[in-house]
Design a protein around this motif. Structure first.
Motif, PDB file in Angstrom:
ATOM      1  N   THR A   3       3.102 -48.206  26.156  1.00 37.15           N
ATOM      2  CA  THR A   3       4.340 -47.540  26.551  1.00 37.15           C
ATOM      3  C   THR A   3       4.333 -47.200  28.028  1.00 37.15           C
ATOM      4  O   THR A   3       5.362 -47.266  28.707  1.00 37.15           O
ATOM      5  N   VAL A   4       3.191 -46.875  28.576  1.00 35.27           N
ATOM      6  CA  VAL A   4       3.083 -46.522  29.993  1.00 35.27           C
ATOM      7  C   VAL A   4       3.462 -47.702  30.861  1.00 35.27           C
ATOM      8  O   VAL A   4       4.200 -47.590  31.849  1.00 35.27           O
ATOM      9  N   VAL A   5       2.987 -48.881  30.479  1.00 31.17           N
ATOM     10  CA  VAL A   5       3.292 -50.098  31.254  1.00 31.17           C
ATOM     11  C   VAL A   5       4.775 -50.398  31.215  1.00 31.17           C
ATOM     12  O   VAL A   5       5.402 -50.754  32.227  1.00 31.17           O
ATOM     13  N   ILE A   6       5.378 -50.253  30.042  1.00 31.93           N
ATOM     14  CA  ILE A   6       6.823 -50.531  29.884  1.00 31.93           C
ATOM     15  C   ILE A   6       7.632 -49.587  30.754  1.00 31.93           C
ATOM     16  O   ILE A   6       8.587 -49.971  31.436  1.00 31.93           O
ATOM     17  N   ASN A   7       7.299 -48.316  30.750  1.00 37.18           N
ATOM     18  CA  ASN A   7       8.027 -47.336  31.556  1.00 37.18           C
ATOM     19  C   ASN A   7       7.912 -47.644  33.043  1.00 37.18           C
ATOM     20  O   ASN A   7       8.889 -47.485  33.809  1.00 37.18           O
ATOM     21  N   ARG A   8       6.716 -48.107  33.506  1.00 37.41           N
ATOM     22  CA  ARG A   8       6.537 -48.425  34.915  1.00 37.41           C
ATOM     23  C   ARG A   8       7.386 -49.627  35.313  1.00 37.41           C
ATOM     24  O   ARG A   8       7.991 -49.668  36.390  1.00 37.41           O
ATOM     25  N   LEU A   9       7.458 -50.644  34.408  1.00 36.45           N
ATOM     26  CA  LEU A   9       8.271 -51.821  34.688  1.00 36.45           C
ATOM     27  C   LEU A   9       9.759 -51.453  34.782  1.00 36.45           C
ATOM     28  O   LEU A   9      10.492 -51.940  35.652  1.00 36.45           O
ATOM     29  N   LEU A  10      10.210 -50.579  33.910  1.00 33.83           N
ATOM     30  CA  LEU A  10      11.606 -50.159  33.931  1.00 33.83           C
ATOM     31  C   LEU A  10      11.921 -49.394  35.204  1.00 33.83           C
ATOM     32  O   LEU A  10      12.983 -49.570  35.819  1.00 33.83           O
ATOM     33  N   LEU A  11      10.993 -48.565  35.653  1.00 33.23           N
ATOM     34  CA  LEU A  11      11.191 -47.795  36.878  1.00 33.23           C
ATOM     35  C   LEU A  11      11.261 -48.716  38.100  1.00 33.23           C
ATOM     36  O   LEU A  11      12.130 -48.552  38.962  1.00 33.23           O
ATOM     37  N   MET A  12      10.398 -49.693  38.124  1.00 35.21           N
ATOM     38  CA  MET A  12      10.405 -50.635  39.231  1.00 35.21           C
ATOM     39  C   MET A  12      11.704 -51.443  39.249  1.00 35.21           C
ATOM     40  O   MET A  12      12.282 -51.704  40.313  1.00 35.21           O
ATOM     41  N   SER A  13      12.202 -51.824  38.075  1.00 34.05           N
ATOM     42  CA  SER A  13      13.451 -52.595  37.991  1.00 34.05           C
ATOM     43  C   SER A  13      14.618 -51.776  38.510  1.00 34.05           C
ATOM     44  O   SER A  13      15.491 -52.282  39.230  1.00 34.05           O
ATOM     45  N   MET A  14      14.641 -50.496  38.162  1.00 38.73           N
ATOM     46  CA  MET A  14      15.732 -49.641  38.606  1.00 38.73           C
ATOM     47  C   MET A  14      15.705 -49.468  40.112  1.00 38.73           C
ATOM     48  O   MET A  14      16.764 -49.502  40.775  1.00 38.73           O
ATOM     49  N   VAL A  15      14.501 -49.327  40.680  1.00 38.28           N
ATOM     50  CA  VAL A  15      14.383 -49.173  42.135  1.00 38.28           C
ATOM     51  C   VAL A  15      14.883 -50.436  42.845  1.00 38.28           C
ATOM     52  O   VAL A  15      15.614 -50.374  43.841  1.00 38.28           O
ATOM     53  N   VAL A  16      14.531 -51.604  42.302  1.00 36.86           N
ATOM     54  CA  VAL A  16      14.976 -52.875  42.890  1.00 36.86           C
ATOM     55  C   VAL A  16      16.481 -52.996  42.850  1.00 36.86           C
ATOM     56  O   VAL A  16      17.131 -53.408  43.817  1.00 36.86           O
ATOM     57  N   LEU A  17      17.098 -52.629  41.751  1.00 36.97           N
ATOM     58  CA  LEU A  17      18.551 -52.727  41.616  1.00 36.97           C
ATOM     59  C   LEU A  17      19.260 -51.795  42.593  1.00 36.97           C
ATOM     60  O   LEU A  17      20.269 -52.148  43.206  1.00 36.97           O
ATOM     61  N   VAL A  18      18.729 -50.584  42.761  1.00 39.78           N
ATOM     62  CA  VAL A  18      19.333 -49.631  43.697  1.00 39.78           C
ATOM     63  C   VAL A  18      19.252 -50.171  45.118  1.00 39.78           C
ATOM     64  O   VAL A  18      20.215 -50.086  45.909  1.00 39.78           O
ATOM     65  N   LEU A  19      18.096 -50.772  45.478  1.00 38.43           N
ATOM     66  CA  LEU A  19      17.942 -51.332  46.810  1.00 38.43           C
ATOM     67  C   LEU A  19      18.894 -52.495  47.054  1.00 38.43           C
ATOM     68  O   LEU A  19      19.521 -52.609  48.111  1.00 38.43           O
ATOM     69  N   LEU A  20      19.054 -53.354  46.035  1.00 39.91           N
ATOM     70  CA  LEU A  20      19.962 -54.495  46.165  1.00 39.91           C
ATOM     71  C   LEU A  20      21.404 -54.022  46.316  1.00 39.91           C
ATOM     72  O   LEU A  20      22.173 -54.579  47.111  1.00 39.91           O
TER      73      LEU A  20
END
Length: 392
Positions: A3-20
Motif C-alpha cells: 500500500t505504501v508503494v501505491i500511495n507514493r505512485l499516486l502522489l507522484m502522478s498528481m504532482v506531475v499532472l499539476v506541473l503539466l
C-alpha cells in the motif's frame, strides 16, 4: 505491491499532472476550440436574440390576432357566471351516452378518479364532503358536492368551473387537459349518486306526505286528532301515536279503530241529575270531581255528587270503514304523513299545558342551539315562550 508503494505512485502522478497543467496553461482571453461548430453557431436566430428582419428588432413575436395554435382546444366561454350557465346549457359530456363501450367508460371513470385524487381530493375530500387535508388545516373548506346546488349543476357548468375556477377554487385548465376534466366529472357524479338518490327519494316522500295531509283533511281527521303541540288537544296527538305504533300497527288502528283503544281515550258519557249529558275523555279524577275533555277540546269539571250515571263506551269515536275506499297508494301517503308528524315529535319541543282553556308553553332548555332551532323551525310564537332561565 504494498500500500505504501501505491500511495507514493499516486502522489507522484498528481504532482506531475499539476506541473503539466501549470506549464501548458491556456490563454483565458481566447475561446475554446469548437469541435462541432454547427451546434455552437445556430443558423436561425435564438428566441431572445435581436433580429433585424422585424420592425421591433425582436425574434420572438406575438401570434397574429385570432390565430389558434395547432392542436389547441377552443373553449368559447368567458370567466363569468352567465357563461358558466350557458356552458351548462350547451356543453355535453362526451363520456355520457348509451352507445359508449362499457370497458371504455369504466376506464374513463378510473382515469377520472385518479385525476380527482391528484387535484381535487386535497380540498374536497375523499367523497366530496369538503373535508380534505388542506381544508382541515386552515384553508376555507369548499361546500359539499352532495348539496342541492352541486347536484343540480349540469356537466357543462361543472366543466366551466373546473376550467376557470370559482371563488376560492383556482383554475385547472393549465394542469388538467379538457378530456381529463370530463372524466373527473364522471367520478364526481359517481360520488354524488347516493345523495342524488336520497334527494329523489326525499321528493317522492315529500309528495306522499303532502298527499297524505290532504287526505287527512278530506277524511275529517283534524276534527279529533292534532298534529302539532301548539294545537288545542281533542283526541290522540298523532305525533305520539305514530311514535308508539309501527307502520303495521298504525294501519290496523286506522282500519279497525275499536280493536285497540289507547289508555285515556275510552270515551265516557255522564248523565247529570239536572238532565244534562256530557261526554268525552277523562283527563283527571279525584274523590270530589271528574275532569273530561269534550269533542271541542274544552275541559269540563263535573262534581261527583252531580253525576247520576256514568257509562264507558266500548267503541272508539273514530268510525269504522274510514279508509275502505282508499287505494294502497293513498293509504301509504296517509301513513307517511303520520310518520312525518312522529319525526317532528322527536324534535326539541316546548312543553304545552292547558289550564282553564288557556295554553301555557314552557321551553325546557336554555341553550342557544335549541333557541336557534325554534327560530328556524317555529313551533309557537316567541311571545308565548316561558323560559326556564335565560338563553346562553
Amino acid at each position: 505491491m504494498s500500500t505504501v508503494v501505491i500511495n507514493r505512485l499516486l502522489l507522484m502522478s498528481m504532482v506531475v499532472l499539476v506541473l503539466l497543467a501549470w506549464i501548458i496553461r491556456r490563454d483565458v482571453t481566447q475561446p475554446n476550440y469548437h469541435f462541432t461548430p454547427e451546434m455552437v453557431f445556430s443558423i436561425p436566430y435564438d428566441s431572445l436574440a435581436a433580429n433585424p428582419i422585424f420592425p421591433d428588432g425582436k425574434t420572438q413575436q406575438l401570434p397574429v390576432a385570432g390565430t389558434i395554435a395547432r392542436g389547441a382546444e377552443v373553449f368559447d366561454y368567458l370567466n363569468t357566471e352567465e357563461d358558466a350557465l350557458r356552458a351548462g346549457r350547451e356543453l355535453q359530456n362526451p363520456w355520457k351516452g348509451s352507445d359508449l363501450d362499457v370497458d371504455a367508460l369504466l376506464a374513463a371513470q378510473g382515469r377520472g378518479r385518479k385525476v380527482y385524487v391528484s387535484f381535487c381530493l386535497p380540498c374536497h375530500g375523499a367523497v366530496g364532503n369538503g373535508d380534505g387535508p388542506v381544508s382541515m388545516h386552515g384553508f376555507p373548506p369548499p361546500p359539499s358536492l352532495s348539496l342541492p346546488h352541486s347536484l343540480e349543476m349540469r356537466d357543462g357548468q361543472m366543466f366551466h368551473v373546473i376550467t376557470f375556477g370559482q371563488k376560492n377554487m383556482p383554475a385547472y385548465a393549465a394542469q388538467v387537459p379538457a378530456e381529463d376534466r370530463w372524466k373527473v366529472i364522471l367520478h364526481l357524479r359517481a360520488l354524488q349518486e347516493p345523495a342524488r338518490l336520497a334527494a329523489e327519494q326525499a321528493q317522492v316522500t315529500a309528495a306522499s306526505i303532502e298527499s297524505g295531509r290532504q287526505l287527512y283533511e278530506q277524511l275529517g281527521c283534524q276534527k279529533c286528532h292534532t298534529v302539532s303541540v301548539e294545537q288545542k288537544p281533542v283526541g290522540p296527538y298523532l305525533g305520539r301515536v305514530a311514535a308508539a305504533y309501527d307502520r303495521q300497527l298504525l294501519w290496523e288502528a286506522v282500519k279497525h279503530p275499536s280493536k285497540t283503544i289507547a289508555n285515556g281515550y275510552l270515551a265516557e258519557v255522564f248523565l247529570m241529575f239536572d238532565g244534562k249529558t256530557h261526554s268525552g275523555f277523562v283527563t283527571g279524577e279525584t274523590d270530589a270531581e271528574v275532569t273530561i275533555r269534550n269533542a271541542d277540546g274544552n275541559e269540563i269539571v263535573l262534581p261527583i255528587d252531580d253525576i247520576d250515571e256514568r257509562r264507558t263506551l266500548e267503541k272508539s269515536p273514530m268510525p269504522d270503514g274510514l279508509i275502505d275506499d282508499l287505494s294502497s297508494e293513498q293509504l301509504d301517503s296517509l301513513l307517511d304523513s303520520c310518520n312525518h308528524w312522529q319525526m317532528n315529535q322527536h324534535r326539541c319541543r316546548p312543553t304545552v299545558n292547558w289550564k282553564n282553556n288557556a295554553r301555557v308553553t314552557t321551553w325546557p332548555m336554555n341553550n342557544r342551539q335549541v333557541f336557534k332551532e325554534h327560530m328556524f323551525n317555529p313551533v309557537i310564537t316567541t311571545d308565548q315562550l316561558l323560559w326556564r332561565g335565560t338563553p346562553t
